[in-house]
Design a protein around this motif. Structure first.
Motif, mmCIF file in Angstrom:
data_model
loop_
_atom_site.group_PDB
_atom_site.id
_atom_site.type_symbol
_atom_site.label_atom_id
_atom_site.label_comp_id
_atom_site.label_asym_id
_atom_site.label_seq_id
_atom_site.Cartn_x
_atom_site.Cartn_y
_atom_site.Cartn_z
ATOM 1 N N ASP A 67 7.649 0.134 -6.684
ATOM 2 C CA ASP A 67 7.423 1.284 -5.804
ATOM 3 C C ASP A 67 6.928 2.484 -6.602
ATOM 4 O O ASP A 67 5.956 3.151 -6.206
ATOM 5 C CB ASP A 67 8.711 1.631 -5.068
ATOM 6 N N LYS A 84 3.258 2.058 -7.706
ATOM 7 C CA LYS A 84 2.270 2.317 -6.664
ATOM 8 C C LYS A 84 2.234 3.793 -6.285
ATOM 9 O O LYS A 84 1.161 4.362 -6.055
ATOM 10 C CB LYS A 84 2.575 1.456 -5.433
ATOM 11 N N ARG A 85 3.378 4.444 -6.208
ATOM 12 C CA ARG A 85 3.389 5.869 -5.851
ATOM 13 C C ARG A 85 2.687 6.713 -6.897
ATOM 14 O O ARG A 85 2.098 7.754 -6.572
ATOM 15 C CB ARG A 85 4.827 6.348 -5.662
ATOM 16 N N GLN A 108 0.044 6.142 -8.253
ATOM 17 C CA GLN A 108 -1.394 6.106 -8.000
ATOM 18 C C GLN A 108 -1.822 7.084 -6.917
ATOM 19 O O GLN A 108 -3.026 7.334 -6.761
ATOM 20 C CB GLN A 108 -1.816 4.702 -7.562
ATOM 21 N N ALA A 124 -2.864 8.155 -3.213
ATOM 22 C CA ALA A 124 -3.536 7.458 -2.117
ATOM 23 C C ALA A 124 -4.268 6.209 -2.602
ATOM 24 O O ALA A 124 -4.420 5.236 -1.855
ATOM 25 C CB ALA A 124 -4.516 8.400 -1.421
ATOM 26 N N ARG A 125 -4.699 6.198 -3.845
ATOM 27 C CA ARG A 125 -5.435 5.044 -4.385
ATOM 28 C C ARG A 125 -4.560 3.795 -4.398
ATOM 29 O O ARG A 125 -5.062 2.665 -4.376
ATOM 30 C CB ARG A 125 -5.923 5.372 -5.799
ATOM 31 N N GLY A 126 -3.238 3.987 -4.433
ATOM 32 C CA GLY A 126 -2.340 2.849 -4.452
ATOM 33 C C GLY A 126 -2.352 2.039 -3.183
ATOM 34 O O GLY A 126 -1.831 0.920 -3.150
ATOM 35 N N MET A 127 -2.958 2.566 -2.095
ATOM 36 C CA MET A 127 -3.044 1.829 -0.849
ATOM 37 C C MET A 127 -4.206 0.852 -0.826
ATOM 38 O O MET A 127 -4.355 0.073 0.112
ATOM 39 C CB MET A 127 -3.182 2.810 0.327
ATOM 40 N N ILE A 128 -5.049 0.870 -1.852
ATOM 41 C CA ILE A 128 -6.241 0.014 -1.882
ATOM 42 C C ILE A 128 -5.931 -1.252 -2.662
ATOM 43 O O ILE A 128 -5.514 -1.191 -3.824
ATOM 44 C CB ILE A 128 -7.433 0.756 -2.526
ATOM 45 N N ALA A 129 -6.124 -2.398 -2.030
ATOM 46 C CA ALA A 129 -5.877 -3.674 -2.701
ATOM 47 C C ALA A 129 -6.808 -3.828 -3.887
ATOM 48 O O ALA A 129 -8.000 -3.503 -3.815
ATOM 49 C CB ALA A 129 -6.066 -4.833 -1.728
ATOM 50 N N ASP A 165 -0.011 -5.498 -7.477
ATOM 51 C CA ASP A 165 -0.180 -5.502 -6.026
ATOM 52 C C ASP A 165 0.686 -6.576 -5.380
ATOM 53 O O ASP A 165 1.409 -6.326 -4.419
ATOM 54 C CB ASP A 165 -1.655 -5.762 -5.668
ATOM 55 N N TRP A 202 3.923 -6.154 -2.698
ATOM 56 C CA TRP A 202 4.022 -6.726 -1.366
ATOM 57 C C TRP A 202 5.206 -7.682 -1.259
ATOM 58 O O TRP A 202 5.876 -7.742 -0.226
ATOM 59 C CB TRP A 202 2.721 -7.454 -0.997
#
Length: 394
Positions: free
Chosen positions: A312, A315-316, A318, A320-325, A344, A348
């Motif tokens: 977590d 990803k945080r 990053q 907003a970029r962390g939402m891109i696969a 990634d 998930w």
């Protein structure tokens, strides 16, 4: 006390490194026959390695870019039971294909009607001459669609209380009467979990592991072994990114300049070190032939939410970029052969780690009852014959 492993010039390390230099691309069978698949096991299967040597082997394998065959149910969970409870014929037939990765195993434990109450399972095994006839329904079985061997828990004596009438079997998954149906999730990855239907499946009586009625003791030991194996510092089931790699990655992208991220990363790093030392203690217990106990529940109870926090924060960091696969949080940390190495995928999958191999609630019950001595959860059916308890519930 020094918790670091011996340096580059240590004779044990040099010997292991020399083997990998001489065998740069070993097969699964070569690794197994060299004793590297289960180095803590007795010979000829392992090296009777102490905890230090086992960790050195892990490090040298990673340095050489070599992985033991991925067969977690056999190597981490169930095959050890053959060493103490199996016959010599069973060991010779099952162990080398399992340790080499040739035959994947699965655990046929959970059932739709039982939830987390494994002792209340309904699959039955009836002795008919020199065969058992099995009928039942299993669910959430990892790798059943790929497995050659299934470790099955079934009820052989319905007139015993629910925990005492169980037995364990080694089943060929291509036996007539076994049907596997995949459970498809929304991750878009290949399924891992399955339903398994057993309709009058006939298996030879010599596939019974141990004795009739020993199934509960066998499967609980296997689950505790699994929980210890899954409690290494890696974020997902003990594999993949660790807290150390998280901190290295955050330093790489200069995220540690943010005081809030730095404090959170420090806490996660300390958790990872605690898990690393607990893993060392678990290895030491195994080297000294100490059977895994309820402490495995503590390991897994700590490791599962820790892994979620690791991925977590990665990803945080990053934004907003962390939402891109496919947008790796740390450029220098690319995915290896194990999908769990991918940040990634680990992110998930992380939601499952507090559910699989015992939910957090089940683990807390184990710790409360078996380690803290708190009153057991009331179960009026525990001492009744299983068949009678079922009639009363109907």
């Amino acid at each position: 006390m020094d918790f670091e492993l011996p340096g580059e010039d240590h004779p044990k390390r040099q010997e292991i490194r020399a083997w990998f230099e001489a065998n740069p691309h070993p097969s699964g069978l070569a690794l197994a026959q060299a004793g590297f698949a289960v180095p803590h096991w007795p010979r000829p299967w392992g090296l009777e390695a102490d905890a230090e040597l086992q960790l050195i082997i892990d490090q040298e394998m990673k340095r050489a870019g070599v992985h033991v065959p991925r067969n977690p149910v056999a190597i981490n969970n169930c095959a050890q039971s053959l060493l103490t409870h199996g016959t010599e014929a069973q060991r010779q037939h099952f162990l080398w294909p399992a340790l080499s990765g040739e035959h994947t195993w699965c655990m046929l434990f959970s059932e739709p009607s039982g939830g987390s109450d494994l002792g209340n399972l309904r699959t039955v095994a009836r002795l008919d001459g020199d065969h058992y006839v099995i009928k039942g329904h299993k669910i959430w079985t990892s790798l059943a669609h790929k497995a050659k061997v299934g470790v099955l828990v079934a009820r052989t004596d319905p007139d015993q209380p629910k925990h005492k009438g169980l037995s364990e079997f080694l089943v060929d998954m291509d036996t007539p009467g076994i049907r596997v149906r995949p459970i498809i999730d929304m991750s878009a990855h290949e399924n891992e979990y399955n339903e398994v239907f057993l309709e009058d499946v006939r298996i030879p009586a010599d596939r019974l592991l141990g004795k009739e009625g020993e199934g509960w003791a066998l499967c609980t030991t296997q689950l505790q072994t699994e929980r210890v194996a899954l409690s290494r510092p890696g974020a997902i089931w003990g594999h993949g990114p660790s807290a150390r790699e998280l901190v290295e990655g955050l330093a790489e992208i200069r995220a540690l300049a943010d005081g809030a991220i730095r404090d959170e990363a420090a806490q996660i790093f300390v958790e990872g070190e605690i898990l690393r030392l607990l893993a060392c203690r678990a290895l030491s217990d195994r080297m000294n032939a100490k059977a895994p106990g309820p402490e495995g529940a503590i390991h897994k109870m700590l490791a599962a939410p820790h892994g979620q926090r690791v991925v977590d924060l990665a990803k945080r960091s990053q934004g907003a970029r962390g939402m891109i696969a496919g947008e790796k949080p740390f450029p220098s940390q690319l995915a290896g052969d194990d999908p769990y190495d991918d940040w990634d995928y680990a992110f998930w999958f992380s939601q499952a780690v507090t559910l699989g191999v015992g939910t957090q609630e089940v683990l807390k019950n184990v710790v409360a009852e078996r380690m803290l001595g708190l009153p057991r959860e009331l179960d009026p059916t525990a001492r009744l014959p299983w068949a009678e308890a079922r009639r009363k519930q109907a």
